[in-house]
Motif scaffolding. Sequence first.
Motif, PDB file in Angstrom:
ATOM      1  N   LEU A   1       0.831  -1.202   0.000  1.00  0.00           N
ATOM      2  CA  LEU A   1       0.000   0.000   0.000  1.00  0.00           C
ATOM      3  C   LEU A   1       0.863   1.249   0.000  1.00  0.00           C
ATOM      4  O   LEU A   1       0.598   2.204  -0.735  1.00  0.00           O
ATOM      5  CB  LEU A   1      -0.932  -0.010   1.216  1.00  0.00           C
ATOM      6  CG  LEU A   1      -1.824   1.222   1.378  1.00  0.00           C
ATOM      7  CD1 LEU A   1      -2.732   1.408   0.166  1.00  0.00           C
ATOM      8  CD2 LEU A   1      -2.650   1.114   2.655  1.00  0.00           C
ATOM      9  N   HIS A   2       1.911   1.258   0.818  1.00  0.00           N
ATOM     10  CA  HIS A   2       2.785   2.433   0.878  1.00  0.00           C
ATOM     11  C   HIS A   2       3.516   2.647  -0.444  1.00  0.00           C
ATOM     12  O   HIS A   2       3.709   3.795  -0.872  1.00  0.00           O
ATOM     13  CB  HIS A   2       3.785   2.291   2.036  1.00  0.00           C
ATOM     14  CG  HIS A   2       3.194   2.636   3.365  1.00  0.00           C
ATOM     15  ND1 HIS A   2       3.230   3.914   3.886  1.00  0.00           N
ATOM     16  CD2 HIS A   2       2.533   1.879   4.279  1.00  0.00           C
ATOM     17  CE1 HIS A   2       2.627   3.933   5.068  1.00  0.00           C
ATOM     18  NE2 HIS A   2       2.195   2.712   5.332  1.00  0.00           N
ATOM     19  N   ARG A   3       3.909   1.573  -1.116  1.00  0.00           N
ATOM     20  CA  ARG A   3       4.559   1.720  -2.412  1.00  0.00           C
ATOM     21  C   ARG A   3       3.604   2.331  -3.439  1.00  0.00           C
ATOM     22  O   ARG A   3       3.991   3.202  -4.234  1.00  0.00           O
ATOM     23  CB  ARG A   3       5.052   0.357  -2.912  1.00  0.00           C
ATOM     24  CG  ARG A   3       6.348  -0.132  -2.267  1.00  0.00           C
ATOM     25  CD  ARG A   3       6.674  -1.538  -2.738  1.00  0.00           C
ATOM     26  NE  ARG A   3       7.952  -2.000  -2.218  1.00  0.00           N
ATOM     27  CZ  ARG A   3       9.102  -1.941  -2.867  1.00  0.00           C
ATOM     28  NH1 ARG A   3       9.138  -1.427  -4.087  1.00  0.00           N
ATOM     29  NH2 ARG A   3      10.221  -2.392  -2.330  1.00  0.00           N
ATOM     30  N   SER A   4       2.364   1.891  -3.423  1.00  0.00           N
ATOM     31  CA  SER A   4       1.381   2.432  -4.365  1.00  0.00           C
ATOM     32  C   SER A   4       1.105   3.903  -4.086  1.00  0.00           C
ATOM     33  O   SER A   4       0.963   4.705  -5.015  1.00  0.00           O
ATOM     34  CB  SER A   4       0.079   1.625  -4.286  1.00  0.00           C
ATOM     35  OG  SER A   4       0.265   0.334  -4.822  1.00  0.00           O
ATOM     36  N   TYR A   5       1.016   4.242  -2.814  1.00  0.00           N
ATOM     37  CA  TYR A   5       0.782   5.641  -2.464  1.00  0.00           C
ATOM     38  C   TYR A   5       1.963   6.503  -2.894  1.00  0.00           C
ATOM     39  O   TYR A   5       1.785   7.627  -3.396  1.00  0.00           O
ATOM     40  CB  TYR A   5       0.556   5.771  -0.961  1.00  0.00           C
ATOM     41  CG  TYR A   5       0.328   7.195  -0.509  1.00  0.00           C
ATOM     42  CD1 TYR A   5      -0.795   7.903  -0.925  1.00  0.00           C
ATOM     43  CD2 TYR A   5       1.242   7.836   0.327  1.00  0.00           C
ATOM     44  CE1 TYR A   5      -1.009   9.216  -0.517  1.00  0.00           C
ATOM     45  CE2 TYR A   5       1.037   9.143   0.745  1.00  0.00           C
ATOM     46  CZ  TYR A   5      -0.088   9.822   0.317  1.00  0.00           C
ATOM     47  OH  TYR A   5      -0.296  11.121   0.716  1.00  0.00           O
ATOM     48  N   GLN A   6       3.183   5.984  -2.737  1.00  0.00           N
ATOM     49  CA  GLN A   6       4.365   6.732  -3.172  1.00  0.00           C
ATOM     50  C   GLN A   6       4.327   6.959  -4.686  1.00  0.00           C
ATOM     51  O   GLN A   6       4.636   8.069  -5.159  1.00  0.00           O
ATOM     52  CB  GLN A   6       5.629   5.971  -2.804  1.00  0.00           C
ATOM     53  CG  GLN A   6       6.920   6.693  -3.200  1.00  0.00           C
ATOM     54  CD  GLN A   6       8.177   5.915  -2.830  1.00  0.00           C
ATOM     55  OE1 GLN A   6       8.115   4.878  -2.174  1.00  0.00           O
ATOM     56  NE2 GLN A   6       9.327   6.421  -3.260  1.00  0.00           N
ATOM     57  N   THR A   7       3.938   5.946  -5.471  1.00  0.00           N
ATOM     58  CA  THR A   7       3.812   6.113  -6.917  1.00  0.00           C
ATOM     59  C   THR A   7       2.760   7.161  -7.247  1.00  0.00           C
ATOM     60  O   THR A   7       2.941   7.991  -8.148  1.00  0.00           O
ATOM     61  CB  THR A   7       3.447   4.775  -7.580  1.00  0.00           C
ATOM     62  OG1 THR A   7       4.486   3.819  -7.320  1.00  0.00           O
ATOM     63  CG2 THR A   7       3.272   4.930  -9.085  1.00  0.00           C
ATOM     64  N   HIS A   8       1.658   7.149  -6.525  1.00  0.00           N
ATOM     65  CA  HIS A   8       0.589   8.135  -6.696  1.00  0.00           C
ATOM     66  C   HIS A   8       1.124   9.543  -6.474  1.00  0.00           C
ATOM     67  O   HIS A   8       0.851  10.460  -7.261  1.00  0.00           O
ATOM     68  CB  HIS A   8      -0.528   7.813  -5.694  1.00  0.00           C
ATOM     69  CG  HIS A   8      -1.762   8.648  -5.834  1.00  0.00           C
ATOM     70  ND1 HIS A   8      -1.983   9.785  -5.087  1.00  0.00           N
ATOM     71  CD2 HIS A   8      -2.859   8.502  -6.628  1.00  0.00           C
ATOM     72  CE1 HIS A   8      -3.157  10.297  -5.411  1.00  0.00           C
ATOM     73  NE2 HIS A   8      -3.713   9.546  -6.341  1.00  0.00           N
ATOM     74  N   GLN A   9       1.921   9.719  -5.425  1.00  0.00           N
ATOM     75  CA  GLN A   9       2.480  11.043  -5.126  1.00  0.00           C
ATOM     76  C   GLN A   9       3.505  11.466  -6.175  1.00  0.00           C
ATOM     77  O   GLN A   9       3.545  12.635  -6.589  1.00  0.00           O
ATOM     78  CB  GLN A   9       3.125  11.024  -3.737  1.00  0.00           C
ATOM     79  CG  GLN A   9       2.143  10.784  -2.598  1.00  0.00           C
ATOM     80  CD  GLN A   9       1.078  11.859  -2.527  1.00  0.00           C
ATOM     81  OE1 GLN A   9       1.361  13.017  -2.225  1.00  0.00           O
ATOM     82  NE2 GLN A   9      -0.156  11.498  -2.812  1.00  0.00           N
ATOM     83  N   GLU A  10       4.337  10.537  -6.620  1.00  0.00           N
ATOM     84  CA  GLU A  10       5.324  10.847  -7.652  1.00  0.00           C
ATOM     85  C   GLU A  10       4.636  11.248  -8.952  1.00  0.00           C
ATOM     86  O   GLU A  10       5.063  12.201  -9.630  1.00  0.00           O
ATOM     87  CB  GLU A  10       6.228   9.635  -7.895  1.00  0.00           C
ATOM     88  CG  GLU A  10       7.189   9.335  -6.742  1.00  0.00           C
ATOM     89  CD  GLU A  10       7.958   8.047  -6.961  1.00  0.00           C
ATOM     90  OE1 GLU A  10       7.670   7.334  -7.959  1.00  0.00           O
ATOM     91  OE2 GLU A  10       8.826   7.725  -6.126  1.00  0.00           O
ATOM     92  N   ALA A  11       3.579  10.536  -9.305  1.00  0.00           N
ATOM     93  CA  ALA A  11       2.833  10.869 -10.519  1.00  0.00           C
ATOM     94  C   ALA A  11       2.235  12.262 -10.405  1.00  0.00           C
ATOM     95  O   ALA A  11       2.322  13.072 -11.338  1.00  0.00           O
ATOM     96  CB  ALA A  11       1.731   9.834 -10.756  1.00  0.00           C
ATOM     97  N   MET A  12       1.638  12.556  -9.259  1.00  0.00           N
ATOM     98  CA  MET A  12       1.013  13.863  -9.061  1.00  0.00           C
ATOM     99  C   MET A  12       2.028  14.997  -9.203  1.00  0.00           C
ATOM    100  O   MET A  12       1.751  16.021  -9.846  1.00  0.00           O
ATOM    101  CB  MET A  12       0.361  13.922  -7.680  1.00  0.00           C
ATOM    102  CG  MET A  12      -0.397  15.203  -7.384  1.00  0.00           C
ATOM    103  SD  MET A  12      -1.227  15.134  -5.781  1.00  0.00           S
ATOM    104  CE  MET A  12       0.196  15.044  -4.676  1.00  0.00           C
ATOM    105  N   GLU A  13       3.203  14.833  -8.631  1.00  0.00           N
ATOM    106  CA  GLU A  13       4.235  15.874  -8.734  1.00  0.00           C
ATOM    107  C   GLU A  13       4.711  16.036 -10.175  1.00  0.00           C
ATOM    108  O   GLU A  13       4.986  17.154 -10.626  1.00  0.00           O
ATOM    109  CB  GLU A  13       5.416  15.536  -7.815  1.00  0.00           C
ATOM    110  CG  GLU A  13       5.080  15.589  -6.330  1.00  0.00           C
ATOM    111  CD  GLU A  13       4.508  16.947  -5.912  1.00  0.00           C
ATOM    112  OE1 GLU A  13       5.040  17.986  -6.352  1.00  0.00           O
ATOM    113  OE2 GLU A  13       3.520  16.963  -5.149  1.00  0.00           O
ATOM    114  N   SER A  14       4.797  14.931 -10.912  1.00  0.00           N
ATOM    115  CA  SER A  14       5.215  15.031 -12.319  1.00  0.00           C
ATOM    116  C   SER A  14       4.145  15.736 -13.146  1.00  0.00           C
ATOM    117  O   SER A  14       4.464  16.485 -14.078  1.00  0.00           O
ATOM    118  CB  SER A  14       5.515  13.639 -12.888  1.00  0.00           C
ATOM    119  OG  SER A  14       4.343  12.866 -13.044  1.00  0.00           O
TER     120      SER A  14
END
Length: 422
Positions: free
Chosen positions: A337-350
């Motif tokens: 779950l934490h890995r998916s949330y991190q990807t979500h945040q990275e995508a949002m910043e990009s």
Amino acid sequence: MNLFNEPQANTLLENQKVYRKLQINYQRNQQQDQTAAIDSAAANFNYDQCKDEYWNPEEFSLLYGTPLWEQASLSQRIVLNHLYWVAYYSQIVSAEIATIFFNQTSAAGLYAQEDFRLVCDTLDLESAQERSHIHAFRTIASQTEAALFGQRIFTYPMRGPFTETMIFADTNALKRWWKQVQLKCFGLLSSDNTFLACQYFTVRGVRTLNGKLVQHKLSAYYQKHPDAANAPIPSQISYYHFLDESFHFNSSTILAHDVVKCLKPPTKFERTVANLGLRGCQRDHYHFSAAINGIFWYDPALYTAIHQVLRSPVFGMSDREAKEMMVACFTQESEGLHRSYQTHQEAMESYKIYLDKLSYVWQSNREMSLMAANSLPQYLKTQQRAMQKFLATGEVGSGPRSQPTFISTPEEVADAVLEEVS
């Protein structure tokens, strides 16, 4: 050369730097076109020949880093790794079907502009490549599910471009109908409006950014394989697809950031339509999934599919065991779950960086405020509500009810599972 002294507004003729960017990207995509390699690989795919090895990096497996992954045997982990590939590229198929359609409507919106043939030729090439991708992904995904389950779980019959793009979405019949209306209206508008035709590629570019984050890692598995010539065919296709999509992203960016500047400034109506499209992208990417890192699926919509996987001969769980495992995987924090949330945040910043230089973008889109409203506590709260309903009825609604009665802690959810399935 303009022989008739006609006005040259809205043309690439006076913007040779932009034209050259388009030309270089198009020529390189032609030279490095992976269609033949993808078609050949798909034709040679046989699940039995690569069923015993990973197709992706280990962390790109279905339900990686959850209790299911921790308890799975090596052979079960390999299947979860294959199912990530099947699920991920089934989502890509849905997106690419829509891309083919909107490539063509956008090209139609550019027909009346002087010297835009290069853009249209680029989109024709990309659409042909997308058809090859779709065929390969469907070939492998369908054969894999047939071998493992004898039925479809993440795959689906071929669909049209107006279907909900997210396969597992927070939706219902009314929302699906409204989404179809919006897509059809945008298709009509973009086919007769040069700004909206170009602006579609802003949305396409944003949606592709998340893909680049994940697909670069998937393609690296093949690049680092110790025996590339005999690497699993799905990993080869991941690599070939990433090469094609790199050029597609380049063309999206040139059209969204450079070509649009060759046009007259957008009207208020055009700005509104453009921003509604970006807001729709935010809405589609609001969720993140404990089951599949890198695709923003609505996990309650996945419950039935995951239950089928757990009840299949691959895992052989009873109904009770499957539901207990689902509670543990979806309603509690985990590494996955934490890995998916991190990807979500990275995508949002990009996305924020991608939109930063576009003057017509609303502040709420520039800041990704809708997408940013989701969080780990919000995810868990949503799962606890939805899981209670799933345990009680075997079905999940399209979203939280207005006055829900829900279980507030993972321990209470676990107790409810034991009560509901006893």
